[in-house]
Design a protein around this motif. Sequence first.
Motif, PDB file in Angstrom:
ATOM      1  N   GLN A  33      -6.562   3.265   1.827  1.00  0.00           N
ATOM      2  CA  GLN A  33      -6.078   1.901   1.645  1.00  0.00           C
ATOM      3  C   GLN A  33      -5.901   1.204   2.995  1.00  0.00           C
ATOM      4  O   GLN A  33      -6.173   0.014   3.137  1.00  0.00           O
ATOM      5  N   PRO A  46     -10.453   3.073  -5.338  1.00  0.00           N
ATOM      6  CA  PRO A  46      -9.951   4.442  -5.182  1.00  0.00           C
ATOM      7  C   PRO A  46     -11.066   5.463  -5.396  1.00  0.00           C
ATOM      8  O   PRO A  46     -11.913   5.307  -6.283  1.00  0.00           O
ATOM      9  N   TYR A  65      -4.892   8.803  -0.277  1.00  0.00           N
ATOM     10  CA  TYR A  65      -5.179   7.470  -0.822  1.00  0.00           C
ATOM     11  C   TYR A  65      -4.607   6.387   0.092  1.00  0.00           C
ATOM     12  O   TYR A  65      -5.226   5.331   0.285  1.00  0.00           O
ATOM     13  N   THR A  80       0.844  -1.193   0.000  1.00  0.00           N
ATOM     14  CA  THR A  80       0.000   0.000   0.000  1.00  0.00           C
ATOM     15  C   THR A  80       0.882   1.246   0.000  1.00  0.00           C
ATOM     16  O   THR A  80       2.077   1.186   0.279  1.00  0.00           O
ATOM     17  N   ALA A  98      -4.977   5.189  -8.364  1.00  0.00           N
ATOM     18  CA  ALA A  98      -4.608   5.462  -6.969  1.00  0.00           C
ATOM     19  C   ALA A  98      -3.259   6.173  -6.947  1.00  0.00           C
ATOM     20  O   ALA A  98      -2.212   5.526  -6.870  1.00  0.00           O
TER      21      ALA A  98
END
Length: 359
Positions: free
Chosen positions: A294, A316, A290, A275, A284
Amino acid sequence: MTELHPLILAGAGHAHVVVLRRWVASGFRAPPGSLLLSPEATTWYSGMMPGLLAGRFQPADCAVDLAPLCRAAGIDWIDRGIAAVEPATARIILDDGHALAYRLLSFNVGSGIAAPEQLDDSVELIPAKPFDRLLTAYQRWQEAAAPARLMIIGGGASAFELAVALQRSLPGTDVSMACSSGLLAGHAPGVGRRARRVLAARGVALHENAHIKEAVDGMLIGRDGRRWAANAAVLATGSAAHAWQARSGLTCDERGFLRIGQTLACLDQPDVFATGDCASLPQAPHAGVYALRQGEVLAGNLQAALNGRPLRPYMPQRRALALLATADGGAIASYGPLAFSGRWVGRWKDHLDLSFVRG
């Protein structure tokens, strides 16, 4: 025989902090033997770093202590970084040479910074991340002689925020910006117009379409041959993948970032997740907002993977709110085609940032 760890969280980026916070809030404790790997005892909240450099916050306001958070989630913190990963044997190699075997592995290790070629030591080049090095340089400038000429290299939100923050806190320094395309090119035109007005009012020279390729003889030199005198430069350029990622055997994109699917697991490797800035997923971008979203999905998916349950997809958001601090308590807001600014936007940003760290 190498001990098998049920879960290894590699890195202490925003997504992993959200995972730990979610688990503590829900009462979930990771299985015994789970680890968090991070060479530092604290992790910095990136949204508050410009405010710290502007003198609006203290370091303690912007940092999350990892050890107590890990203890509350049933995870052991190990102060080591990553040298390599071997997915074929499900092992991760630490920077001290030790190997750890894992059942599940999750990467949230951030990224490096794209840098111009440094041909001598006449211009000090300081990456904006990891933040510790920039903070050390800033503290040195505060205590001793600050650079007479400082350039911020980059044209995104971070570069803009750092430029106005350092101009405010280093009043004797001539601060400028150089960006390879246009300022805040990924935002609505109104955001860039507001930012340009702020830079002009603060006396920060802006050089657009200026791709800096090298530093030599006290000069920063662009691809087009333009030259700017500088004593130091802060690198707030685009993300660069860690070198070990491309060597890992995990599927990477053309820039070396780990390719992941909608469940946040690496492609063709369901026991490895990634991530934040180290990962590559269409739609993303590499941005903190973001990574935070996540982290919300990752918290549930790691629990599900540990218990053999189905994973849910991360979708996203189509638009993300960006709040750009202007170092005076105000901020510029960017949301899709909308742009607005003012002190009330700055108070809103402070509330969101402080609430996250205190949480």
